[in-house]
Scaffold this motif. Sequence first.
Motif, PDB file in Angstrom:
ATOM      1  N   TRP A  50       6.104 -17.264  10.606  1.00  0.00           N
ATOM      2  CA  TRP A  50       4.487 -17.867  11.089  1.00  0.00           C
ATOM      3  C   TRP A  50       3.766 -18.384  12.415  1.00  0.00           C
ATOM      4  O   TRP A  50       5.223 -18.866  12.992  1.00  0.00           O
ATOM      5  CB  TRP A  50       5.328 -19.375  10.549  1.00  0.00           C
ATOM      6  N   ARG A  51       3.219 -17.391  12.758  1.00  0.00           N
ATOM      7  CA  ARG A  51       2.269 -17.734  14.350  1.00  0.00           C
ATOM      8  C   ARG A  51       1.296 -18.822  13.704  1.00  0.00           C
ATOM      9  O   ARG A  51       0.159 -18.212  13.258  1.00  0.00           O
ATOM     10  CB  ARG A  51       1.865 -16.412  14.381  1.00  0.00           C
ATOM     11  N   ALA A  52       0.845 -19.566  14.472  1.00  0.00           N
ATOM     12  CA  ALA A  52      -0.377 -20.981  13.712  1.00  0.00           C
ATOM     13  C   ALA A  52      -0.970 -19.842  15.041  1.00  0.00           C
ATOM     14  O   ALA A  52      -2.160 -20.446  13.924  1.00  0.00           O
ATOM     15  CB  ALA A  52       0.888 -22.696  14.945  1.00  0.00           C
ATOM     16  N   GLU A  53      -0.673 -19.614  16.262  1.00  0.00           N
ATOM     17  CA  GLU A  53      -2.222 -19.696  16.441  1.00  0.00           C
ATOM     18  C   GLU A  53      -2.713 -18.575  15.866  1.00  0.00           C
ATOM     19  O   GLU A  53      -4.473 -18.323  16.148  1.00  0.00           O
ATOM     20  CB  GLU A  53      -1.496 -19.221  18.488  1.00  0.00           C
ATOM     21  N   ASP A  54      -2.582 -17.925  14.861  1.00  0.00           N
ATOM     22  CA  ASP A  54      -3.169 -16.429  14.981  1.00  0.00           C
ATOM     23  C   ASP A  54      -3.587 -16.330  12.627  1.00  0.00           C
ATOM     24  O   ASP A  54      -4.546 -16.269  11.732  1.00  0.00           O
ATOM     25  CB  ASP A  54      -2.245 -15.011  14.036  1.00  0.00           C
ATOM     26  N   ASN A  55      -2.878 -17.878  12.512  1.00  0.00           N
ATOM     27  CA  ASN A  55      -2.883 -18.678  10.620  1.00  0.00           C
ATOM     28  C   ASN A  55      -2.352 -16.805  10.040  1.00  0.00           C
ATOM     29  O   ASN A  55      -2.614 -16.774   8.596  1.00  0.00           O
ATOM     30  CB  ASN A  55      -4.191 -18.964  10.226  1.00  0.00           C
ATOM     31  N   VAL A  56      -0.636 -16.618  11.221  1.00  0.00           N
ATOM     32  CA  VAL A  56      -0.267 -15.594  10.199  1.00  0.00           C
ATOM     33  C   VAL A  56       0.759 -15.726   9.388  1.00  0.00           C
ATOM     34  O   VAL A  56       1.743 -15.833  10.490  1.00  0.00           O
ATOM     35  CB  VAL A  56      -0.828 -14.074  11.179  1.00  0.00           C
ATOM     36  N   LEU A  57       1.301 -15.096   8.785  1.00  0.00           N
ATOM     37  CA  LEU A  57       3.003 -14.852   8.341  1.00  0.00           C
ATOM     38  C   LEU A  57       2.817 -13.515   8.043  1.00  0.00           C
ATOM     39  O   LEU A  57       2.545 -13.192   7.118  1.00  0.00           O
ATOM     40  CB  LEU A  57       2.616 -16.246   6.726  1.00  0.00           C
ATOM     41  N   GLN A  58       3.929 -13.269   8.542  1.00  0.00           N
ATOM     42  CA  GLN A  58       4.593 -11.811   8.274  1.00  0.00           C
ATOM     43  C   GLN A  58       5.923 -12.183   7.379  1.00  0.00           C
ATOM     44  O   GLN A  58       6.952 -13.058   8.252  1.00  0.00           O
ATOM     45  CB  GLN A  58       4.782 -11.396   9.688  1.00  0.00           C
ATOM     46  N   LEU A  59       6.067 -11.640   6.656  1.00  0.00           N
ATOM     47  CA  LEU A  59       6.978 -11.252   5.615  1.00  0.00           C
ATOM     48  C   LEU A  59       7.918  -9.977   5.383  1.00  0.00           C
ATOM     49  O   LEU A  59       7.562  -9.213   5.969  1.00  0.00           O
ATOM     50  CB  LEU A  59       6.704 -11.440   4.003  1.00  0.00           C
ATOM     51  N   LEU A  60       9.238 -10.521   6.230  1.00  0.00           N
ATOM     52  CA  LEU A  60       9.912  -8.835   6.446  1.00  0.00           C
ATOM     53  C   LEU A  60      11.102  -9.021   4.882  1.00  0.00           C
ATOM     54  O   LEU A  60      11.402  -9.998   4.956  1.00  0.00           O
ATOM     55  CB  LEU A  60      10.606  -9.001   7.961  1.00  0.00           C
ATOM     56  N   CYS A  61      11.024  -7.456   4.916  1.00  0.00           N
ATOM     57  CA  CYS A  61      12.030  -7.684   4.532  1.00  0.00           C
ATOM     58  C   CYS A  61      13.144  -6.099   4.062  1.00  0.00           C
ATOM     59  O   CYS A  61      12.316  -5.675   4.031  1.00  0.00           O
ATOM     60  CB  CYS A  61      11.438  -7.590   2.548  1.00  0.00           C
TER      61      CYS A  61
END
Length: 168
Positions: free
Chosen positions: A56-67
Motif C-alpha cells: 500500500w502506498r498511501a501517498e498515491d492511494n495505490v495498492l499493488q498486488l503481486l502474485c
Amino acid sequence: MRATTHTLSANDDAAPVDMLAALFEARGWPFKAESKEEIAGEIQGSWAKYQLRAIWRAEDNVLQLLCLPDVRVAKEKRSAAVELLALVNEQIWLGHFDVWSKGGVLVYRNGAMLGSDGMLSLDQAQALVETAVEECDRFYPAFQFVLWGDKSPDDALESALVDTSGEA
C-alpha cells in the motif's frame, strides 16, 4: 498466521492491509502482515501455490498486488519467456505479467487506485485476489509449455487457452 482476529462485514471499508488480512483470515489462507503498508500470504491455485504480496502506498492511494507462481525463468529461456509475456499480456484486461530482472522470477502485478479516503472494500479485495489467482491459473500452463516443454510461445499460448467443452 496473524494472532488477531479481523471482524469486518461485507459493508465495511478498511485500510487496505487490514481488509486483506480479514479476507485471508476468513478464507483460512496463511498470511503475515509485514507492516501497515504490506501483507504477504499464500493461496492454493489450480496448478500451484501462489505467494501473494500487497503493498500500500498511501501517498498515491495505490495498492499493488503481486502474485508469484514460483516459476523461475532460466537465462537460456528468457527470450522465449519475454515473447510469451507479450502474447499473454495482450489477453489480460487487468494487471500484467513480468519477469523480474533479478532472479528471473515470474510475477503477476496489478495496481489498484483507491478513492481519496484510501479505503478498500471487501468486494474490491476479493476481486483483486481472485483476478490475480485466476490469471495465474489461466496462463501457468503456457509458461510450463515454454519453460519445460520447449514449445514455441505461440503454440504454448494456444495450447493453454484451449477451452474444454463439458466437464470431465
